[in-house]
Design a protein around this motif. Sequence first.
Motif, short mmCIF file in Angstrom:
data_model
loop_
_atom_site.label_atom_id
_atom_site.label_comp_id
_atom_site.label_asym_id
_atom_site.label_seq_id
_atom_site.Cartn_x
_atom_site.Cartn_y
_atom_site.Cartn_z
N VAL A 105 59.30 2.31 8.81
CA VAL A 105 58.23 1.44 8.32
C VAL A 105 57.41 2.18 7.26
CG1 VAL A 105 56.14 0.14 8.91
CG2 VAL A 105 58.11 0.09 10.45
N LYS A 106 57.13 3.45 7.53
CA LYS A 106 56.35 4.24 6.57
C LYS A 106 57.10 4.36 5.24
CE LYS A 106 52.88 7.07 5.54
NZ LYS A 106 51.49 6.58 5.48
N GLU A 107 58.41 4.66 5.31
CA GLU A 107 59.19 4.82 4.08
C GLU A 107 59.29 3.52 3.30
OE1 GLU A 107 62.28 8.33 5.63
OE2 GLU A 107 63.05 6.33 5.19
N GLU A 108 59.47 2.42 4.00
CA GLU A 108 59.74 1.16 3.31
C GLU A 108 58.47 0.42 2.90
OE1 GLU A 108 62.68 -1.36 5.07
OE2 GLU A 108 64.04 0.29 5.45
N THR A 109 57.37 0.66 3.60
CA THR A 109 56.17 -0.14 3.31
C THR A 109 54.92 0.69 3.04
OG1 THR A 109 55.34 -0.29 5.58
CG2 THR A 109 57.07 -1.85 4.95
N GLY A 110 54.96 1.96 3.37
CA GLY A 110 53.78 2.79 3.22
C GLY A 110 52.81 2.70 4.38
N LEU A 111 53.11 1.82 5.34
CA LEU A 111 52.18 1.58 6.44
C LEU A 111 52.42 2.51 7.63
CD1 LEU A 111 52.09 -2.31 6.68
CD2 LEU A 111 50.34 -0.81 5.72
N ASP A 112 51.34 2.93 8.25
CA ASP A 112 51.43 3.62 9.54
C ASP A 112 51.36 2.57 10.64
OD1 ASP A 112 51.50 6.34 8.67
OD2 ASP A 112 49.40 6.11 8.08
N VAL A 113 52.34 2.60 11.53
CA VAL A 113 52.33 1.63 12.62
C VAL A 113 52.42 2.32 13.97
CG1 VAL A 113 53.31 -0.27 11.28
CG2 VAL A 113 54.84 1.28 12.53
N GLY A 114 52.00 1.60 15.01
CA GLY A 114 52.21 2.02 16.38
C GLY A 114 53.19 1.05 17.02
N ILE A 115 54.06 1.57 17.87
CA ILE A 115 55.07 0.72 18.50
C ILE A 115 54.53 0.21 19.83
CG2 ILE A 115 57.45 0.57 19.31
CD1 ILE A 115 57.20 1.14 16.31
N LYS A 116 54.60 -1.10 20.01
CA LYS A 116 54.06 -1.72 21.21
C LYS A 116 55.13 -1.94 22.28
CE LYS A 116 51.70 -6.00 22.65
NZ LYS A 116 50.37 -5.58 23.07
N SER A 117 56.29 -2.47 21.86
CA SER A 117 57.28 -2.86 22.87
C SER A 117 58.66 -3.04 22.25
CB SER A 117 56.85 -4.18 23.52
OG SER A 117 56.71 -5.17 22.52
N ILE A 118 59.64 -3.15 23.15
CA ILE A 118 61.01 -3.48 22.76
C ILE A 118 61.14 -5.00 22.84
CG2 ILE A 118 63.46 -3.21 23.29
CD1 ILE A 118 62.62 -0.58 24.78
N LEU A 119 61.28 -5.63 21.68
CA LEU A 119 61.38 -7.10 21.63
C LEU A 119 62.75 -7.58 22.06
CD1 LEU A 119 59.77 -8.33 18.29
CD2 LEU A 119 59.13 -9.01 20.61
N SER A 120 63.78 -6.84 21.62
CA SER A 120 65.15 -7.25 21.91
C SER A 120 66.09 -6.13 21.51
CB SER A 120 65.50 -8.53 21.15
OG SER A 120 66.72 -9.08 21.59
N VAL A 121 67.34 -6.28 21.88
CA VAL A 121 68.40 -5.40 21.37
C VAL A 121 69.51 -6.33 20.91
CG1 VAL A 121 70.05 -3.57 21.87
CG2 VAL A 121 67.79 -3.54 22.95
N VAL A 122 69.95 -6.17 19.67
CA VAL A 122 70.96 -7.08 19.14
C VAL A 122 72.18 -6.33 18.63
CG1 VAL A 122 69.21 -8.80 18.50
CG2 VAL A 122 70.01 -7.18 16.79
N SER A 123 73.33 -6.98 18.74
CA SER A 123 74.57 -6.49 18.13
C SER A 123 74.85 -7.33 16.90
CB SER A 123 75.74 -6.62 19.10
OG SER A 123 75.68 -5.62 20.09
N ASN A 124 75.13 -6.65 15.77
CA ASN A 124 75.50 -7.34 14.54
C ASN A 124 76.91 -6.95 14.14
OD1 ASN A 124 72.90 -8.63 13.65
ND2 ASN A 124 72.23 -6.50 13.74
N PHE A 125 77.74 -7.95 13.87
CA PHE A 125 79.07 -7.70 13.32
C PHE A 125 79.05 -8.23 11.89
CE2 PHE A 125 79.41 -8.02 17.89
CZ PHE A 125 80.18 -6.92 18.22
N PHE A 126 78.68 -7.35 10.96
CA PHE A 126 78.45 -7.78 9.58
C PHE A 126 79.73 -7.87 8.76
CE2 PHE A 126 74.10 -5.80 10.20
CZ PHE A 126 73.43 -7.00 10.20
N THR A 127 80.49 -6.78 8.77
CA THR A 127 81.76 -6.70 8.03
C THR A 127 82.71 -5.89 8.90
OG1 THR A 127 81.45 -4.55 6.93
CG2 THR A 127 80.38 -6.45 5.88
N PRO A 128 84.01 -5.87 8.55
CA PRO A 128 84.94 -5.10 9.39
C PRO A 128 84.53 -3.63 9.55
CG PRO A 128 86.16 -6.54 7.93
CD PRO A 128 84.71 -6.64 7.52
#
Length: 204
Positions: A105-128
């Motif tokens: 988040v810091k690298e992509e947006t410059g923002l400092d954030v705190g992590i609150k929780s695990i919202l989900s865990v997902v599997s992505n099959f994008f390309t072979p």
Amino acid sequence: MKVKQIFTTYDKAKQARESRYQFCALCGVKLKTVENNGKPIRQCPACGFVHYENPAPAVSILVTDGENVLLCRRTMGRFQGGKWCLPCGYIEFEEDYLTAAIREVKEETGLDVGIKSILSVVSNFFTPHLHTAVIVLLAWVVEREIRPADDGESDAVQWFPLRGPLPEMAFEADSHIIERYRETRLAGAPVEYHQNNTESHNMT
Ligand SMILES: [Zn+2]
């Protein structure tokens, strides 16, 4: 709404996957395909090294102030370039996933954030050759001023209202996560607070 964790964007039956790895990473001998429990694996005939291929572990972060969600536009030339996504990235070998999330988040947006929780865990099959397992985290903003990404991965960062409309999204999983959070406000499983953040924050 239907809760979803697995996202597939290509036809696995039609696009058979062949390993791109030709040589042993340890000794340089040409790998051979051998059967292992009914599945082909790439193994070195000289030293026995098996080149396992696994989904890449990554983090994706829903940063919100309660009303808005932070999105990044992916640089043209990258996978799904020009479309928007939650701040995300791969977990580096020496990192825990919370450190990876805060760093991305810091690298992509410059923002400092705190992590609150695990919202989900997902599997992505994008390309072979691009499969990911993504821990999706909920974060709040410690510092609110956005600045352009300095890692070249995104070319714009912007707050969008959680209620929408959202811009053209790069990943179905992101759209689903945002929609689910908007509808349920479920924060998921709380995480142990990260040691780099000494202050305790609460989003409510
Ligand atoms: Zn070898």
